[in-house]
Design a protein around this motif. Structure first.
Motif, PDB file in Angstrom:
ATOM      1  N   ASP A   1      73.116  42.146  76.894  1.00  0.00           N
ATOM      2  CA  ASP A   1      72.234  41.177  76.262  1.00  0.00           C
ATOM      3  C   ASP A   1      72.434  39.847  76.965  1.00  0.00           C
ATOM      4  OD1 ASP A   1      70.878  39.396  74.734  1.00  0.00           O
ATOM      5  OD2 ASP A   1      71.737  40.015  72.818  1.00  0.00           O
ATOM      6  N   GLY A   2      71.562  39.529  77.903  1.00  0.00           N
ATOM      7  CA  GLY A   2      71.744  38.370  78.756  1.00  0.00           C
ATOM      8  C   GLY A   2      71.632  37.040  78.049  1.00  0.00           C
ATOM      9  N   HIS A   3      71.337  37.011  76.748  1.00  0.00           N
ATOM     10  CA  HIS A   3      71.219  35.750  76.031  1.00  0.00           C
ATOM     11  C   HIS A   3      72.577  35.069  75.857  1.00  0.00           C
ATOM     12  CE1 HIS A   3      66.983  36.048  74.808  1.00  0.00           C
ATOM     13  NE2 HIS A   3      67.204  37.336  74.760  1.00  0.00           N
ATOM     14  N   HIS A   4      73.659  35.822  75.941  1.00  0.00           N
ATOM     15  CA  HIS A   4      74.964  35.266  75.613  1.00  0.00           C
ATOM     16  C   HIS A   4      75.615  34.589  76.820  1.00  0.00           C
ATOM     17  CE1 HIS A   4      75.021  36.976  71.622  1.00  0.00           C
ATOM     18  NE2 HIS A   4      74.683  38.143  72.118  1.00  0.00           N
ATOM     19  N   ASP A   5      76.178  33.420  76.599  1.00  0.00           N
ATOM     20  CA  ASP A   5      76.956  32.724  77.611  1.00  0.00           C
ATOM     21  C   ASP A   5      78.446  32.726  77.259  1.00  0.00           C
ATOM     22  OD1 ASP A   5      74.999  31.966  79.445  1.00  0.00           O
ATOM     23  OD2 ASP A   5      74.364  30.307  78.177  1.00  0.00           O
ATOM     24  N   LYS A   6      78.794  33.428  76.202  1.00  0.00           N
ATOM     25  CA  LYS A   6      80.186  33.454  75.755  1.00  0.00           C
ATOM     26  C   LYS A   6      80.686  34.895  75.725  1.00  0.00           C
ATOM     27  CE  LYS A   6      79.773  29.266  72.953  1.00  0.00           C
ATOM     28  NZ  LYS A   6      79.921  28.661  71.609  1.00  0.00           N
ATOM     29  N   PRO A   7      82.009  35.084  75.733  1.00  0.00           N
ATOM     30  CA  PRO A   7      82.576  36.439  75.780  1.00  0.00           C
ATOM     31  C   PRO A   7      82.408  37.168  74.455  1.00  0.00           C
ATOM     32  CG  PRO A   7      84.328  34.816  75.639  1.00  0.00           C
ATOM     33  CD  PRO A   7      83.065  34.061  75.858  1.00  0.00           C
ATOM     34  N   VAL A   8      81.302  37.895  74.326  1.00  0.00           N
ATOM     35  CA  VAL A   8      81.059  38.737  73.164  1.00  0.00           C
ATOM     36  C   VAL A   8      80.937  40.168  73.663  1.00  0.00           C
ATOM     37  CG1 VAL A   8      79.901  36.904  71.923  1.00  0.00           C
ATOM     38  CG2 VAL A   8      78.563  38.449  73.352  1.00  0.00           C
ATOM     39  N   LYS A   9      80.747  41.093  72.756  1.00  0.00           N
ATOM     40  CA  LYS A   9      80.476  42.460  73.155  1.00  0.00           C
ATOM     41  C   LYS A   9      78.978  42.584  73.394  1.00  0.00           C
ATOM     42  CE  LYS A   9      84.367  44.575  70.728  1.00  0.00           C
ATOM     43  NZ  LYS A   9      84.773  45.546  69.680  1.00  0.00           N
ATOM     44  N   PRO A  10      78.538  42.372  74.622  1.00  0.00           N
ATOM     45  CA  PRO A  10      77.094  42.235  74.866  1.00  0.00           C
ATOM     46  C   PRO A  10      76.318  43.522  74.668  1.00  0.00           C
ATOM     47  CG  PRO A  10      78.306  42.282  76.923  1.00  0.00           C
ATOM     48  CD  PRO A  10      79.326  42.219  75.832  1.00  0.00           C
ATOM     49  N   TRP A  11      77.005  44.662  74.648  1.00  0.00           N
ATOM     50  CA  TRP A  11      76.284  45.916  74.517  1.00  0.00           C
ATOM     51  C   TRP A  11      76.180  46.365  73.054  1.00  0.00           C
ATOM     52  CZ3 TRP A  11      80.489  45.076  77.647  1.00  0.00           C
ATOM     53  CH2 TRP A  11      81.735  45.340  77.089  1.00  0.00           C
ATOM     54  N   SER A  12      76.715  45.593  72.127  1.00  0.00           N
ATOM     55  CA  SER A  12      76.800  46.051  70.746  1.00  0.00           C
ATOM     56  C   SER A  12      75.436  46.142  70.062  1.00  0.00           C
ATOM     57  CB  SER A  12      77.714  45.119  69.941  1.00  0.00           C
ATOM     58  OG  SER A  12      77.209  43.790  69.954  1.00  0.00           O
ATOM     59  N   LYS A  13      74.453  45.395  70.525  1.00  0.00           N
ATOM     60  CA  LYS A  13      73.149  45.372  69.867  1.00  0.00           C
ATOM     61  C   LYS A  13      72.137  46.297  70.529  1.00  0.00           C
ATOM     62  CE  LYS A  13      73.638  40.589  68.264  1.00  0.00           C
ATOM     63  NZ  LYS A  13      73.030  39.237  68.273  1.00  0.00           N
ATOM     64  N   HIS A  14      72.526  46.969  71.573  1.00  0.00           N
ATOM     65  CA  HIS A  14      71.542  47.717  72.349  1.00  0.00           C
ATOM     66  C   HIS A  14      71.994  49.158  72.555  1.00  0.00           C
ATOM     67  CE1 HIS A  14      69.145  44.189  73.516  1.00  0.00           C
ATOM     68  NE2 HIS A  14      70.295  43.559  73.425  1.00  0.00           N
ATOM     69  N   PRO A  15      71.099  50.118  72.400  1.00  0.00           N
ATOM     70  CA  PRO A  15      71.449  51.509  72.706  1.00  0.00           C
ATOM     71  C   PRO A  15      71.575  51.709  74.211  1.00  0.00           C
ATOM     72  CG  PRO A  15      69.106  51.331  72.269  1.00  0.00           C
ATOM     73  CD  PRO A  15      69.703  49.970  71.989  1.00  0.00           C
ATOM     74  N   ALA A  16      72.299  52.736  74.607  1.00  0.00           N
ATOM     75  CA  ALA A  16      72.353  53.078  76.021  1.00  0.00           C
ATOM     76  C   ALA A  16      71.000  53.645  76.446  1.00  0.00           C
ATOM     77  CB  ALA A  16      73.472  54.082  76.274  1.00  0.00           C
ATOM     78  N   SER A  17      70.850  53.839  77.745  1.00  0.00           N
ATOM     79  CA  SER A  17      69.559  54.259  78.286  1.00  0.00           C
ATOM     80  C   SER A  17      69.387  55.775  78.224  1.00  0.00           C
ATOM     81  CB  SER A  17      69.435  53.797  79.740  1.00  0.00           C
ATOM     82  OG  SER A  17      69.476  52.403  79.817  1.00  0.00           O
ATOM     83  N   ASP A  18      68.144  56.206  78.224  1.00  0.00           N
ATOM     84  CA  ASP A  18      67.825  57.620  78.362  1.00  0.00           C
ATOM     85  C   ASP A  18      67.920  57.989  79.835  1.00  0.00           C
ATOM     86  OD1 ASP A  18      67.369  58.027  75.665  1.00  0.00           O
ATOM     87  OD2 ASP A  18      65.239  57.527  75.806  1.00  0.00           O
ATOM     88  N   VAL A  19      68.717  59.004  80.112  1.00  0.00           N
ATOM     89  CA  VAL A  19      68.971  59.419  81.490  1.00  0.00           C
ATOM     90  C   VAL A  19      68.805  60.933  81.572  1.00  0.00           C
ATOM     91  CG1 VAL A  19      70.679  59.514  83.356  1.00  0.00           C
ATOM     92  CG2 VAL A  19      70.590  57.519  81.834  1.00  0.00           C
ATOM     93  N   PRO A  20      68.054  61.448  82.529  1.00  0.00           N
ATOM     94  CA  PRO A  20      67.929  62.896  82.678  1.00  0.00           C
ATOM     95  C   PRO A  20      69.280  63.554  82.929  1.00  0.00           C
ATOM     96  CG  PRO A  20      66.247  61.768  83.958  1.00  0.00           C
ATOM     97  CD  PRO A  20      67.190  60.710  83.482  1.00  0.00           C
ATOM     98  N   ASP A  21      69.486  64.729  82.345  1.00  0.00           N
ATOM     99  CA  ASP A  21      70.746  65.461  82.526  1.00  0.00           C
ATOM    100  C   ASP A  21      70.908  65.968  83.947  1.00  0.00           C
ATOM    101  OD1 ASP A  21      71.942  65.342  79.951  1.00  0.00           O
ATOM    102  OD2 ASP A  21      70.432  66.755  79.226  1.00  0.00           O
TER     103      ASP A  21
END
Length: 337
Positions: free
Chosen positions: A182-202
């Motif tokens: 989540d590129g909105h953050h300029d501070k050390p947070v867990k930036p991936w906490s609000k977003h699901p991972a991507s869909d990737v073909p097996d």
């Protein structure tokens, strides 16, 4: 399709290619039994055995040198340099041997190898675990340099790199290893906490090396970014409300200059962003190329948003990163000129 973060996507790329080609071998410091410090190679030794996935001594020059011999012999080594900061002891081997053998032997020998490494900051790794040395490799003829920004691209580009007959430097932005940033953050947070991972073909698929992606279309200006900075760029233009076109380079060399040229000629303005220091960073090459090809279409000077020209500042890591606030200044300056 499966839901994956970048680590899982890269691990899947290794599995898919190793299942298809018995000549592929994977190794590096802690890359075997332990599965790598970031777990990119986790489980490969158990599945494919110690002959195809194994640990190497703490000797980057030795890791690269043995890969040169393997590749010349006909194997396809995929080697891990534990952090990009550690690659310098092997730099002479990369420049003098890896990049040159096809040309020195008039094509008799090739170098089908991948040198992959986590790069950049964001994990409080300090000066020796956080550097961004990509420009040192884009300058070397005979090498390809790739940096993904999403799990989907990471897997597709890694498979393409492994199957490429020539050597590929594959830098992995560890700040977004665990999920989209989540590129909105300029501070050390867990930036991936609000977003699901991507869909990737097996299964097997490739993303072509040398082809950029237009991740956001726009008409006001063009933003050129790669790796983590793609997410920062997207956050910045969304916050500022500018109708900007954001291009994820994905491959620094070969570079998709046609996509860049087409975009800048359409928008008339350009901002370049990267995490590495400003002085002789890859952004300088991008500025030169845009200037050469799009001069008569530019309506304002090209702006760069980069890291500082200092050794990596551990105590000020999050101030060092180009963020939406610094990008906003560049965007507004370009639009005002």
């Amino acid at each position: 399709m499966a839901t994956m973060n970048m680590i899982q996507a890269l691990n899947s790329a290794h599995r898919v290619t190793m299942e298809r080609d018995e000549d592929i071998v994977v190794y590096g410091e802690d890359a075997g039994y332990f599965g790598g410090v970031f777990r990119v190679t986790e489980g490969l030794q158990k599945q494919f055995g110690k002959q195809r996935c194994f640990d190497a001594p703490i000797s980057e020059c030795g890791i690269v040198a043995t890969a040169v011999g393997m590749a010349a012999y006909g194997l396809k080594p995929v080697i891990e340099i534990q952090f990009a900061d550690y690659i310098y002891p092997g730099y002479d081997q990369i420049v003098s041997e890896v990049a040159k053998i096809r040309y020195r032997t008039a094509g008799e020998w090739s170098m089908p190898m991948v040198i992959r490494s986590p790069y950049g900051g964001g994990i409080f790794g300090g000066q020796t675990h956080s550097q961004s040395p990509e420009s040192l490799f884009t300058h070397i003829a005979g090498l390809k340099t790739v940096i993904p920004s999403t799990p989907y691209d990471a897997k597709g580009l890694m498979i393409a790199a492994i199957e490429d007959p020539d050597p590929v430097i594959f830098f992995e932005p560890k700040r977004i290893y665990n999920g989209p940033f989540d590129g909105h953050h300029d501070k050390p947070v867990k930036p991936w906490s609000k977003h699901p991972a991507s869909d990737v073909p097996d299964g097997h698929y490739t993303v072509p090396i040398g082809k950029a992606a237009v991740v956001r279309e726009g008409a006001d200006l063009t933003v050129l970014a790669y790796g983590t900075m793609v997410h920062v760029a997207l956050a910045a233009v969304e916050e500022d409300g500018i109708d900007a076109e954001v291009i994820d380079l994905r491959s620094l060399f070969p570079l998709d200059i046609d996509t860049i040229e087409q975009s800048v000629k359409k928008t008339g303005r350009c901002v370049v962003v990267h995490e590495a220091p400003r002085n002789t960073g890859f952004g300088a090459e991008l500025v030169s190329l845009v200037q050469e090809r799009c001069f008569y279409h530019l309506e304002a000077p090209i702006q760069r948003v980069t890291g500082w020209d200092t050794p990596y500042p551990h105590a000020y890591e999050w101030a060092y990163f180009p963020g939406p606030k610094r990008m906003k200044k560049a965007l507004e300056k370009v639009m005002a000129d």
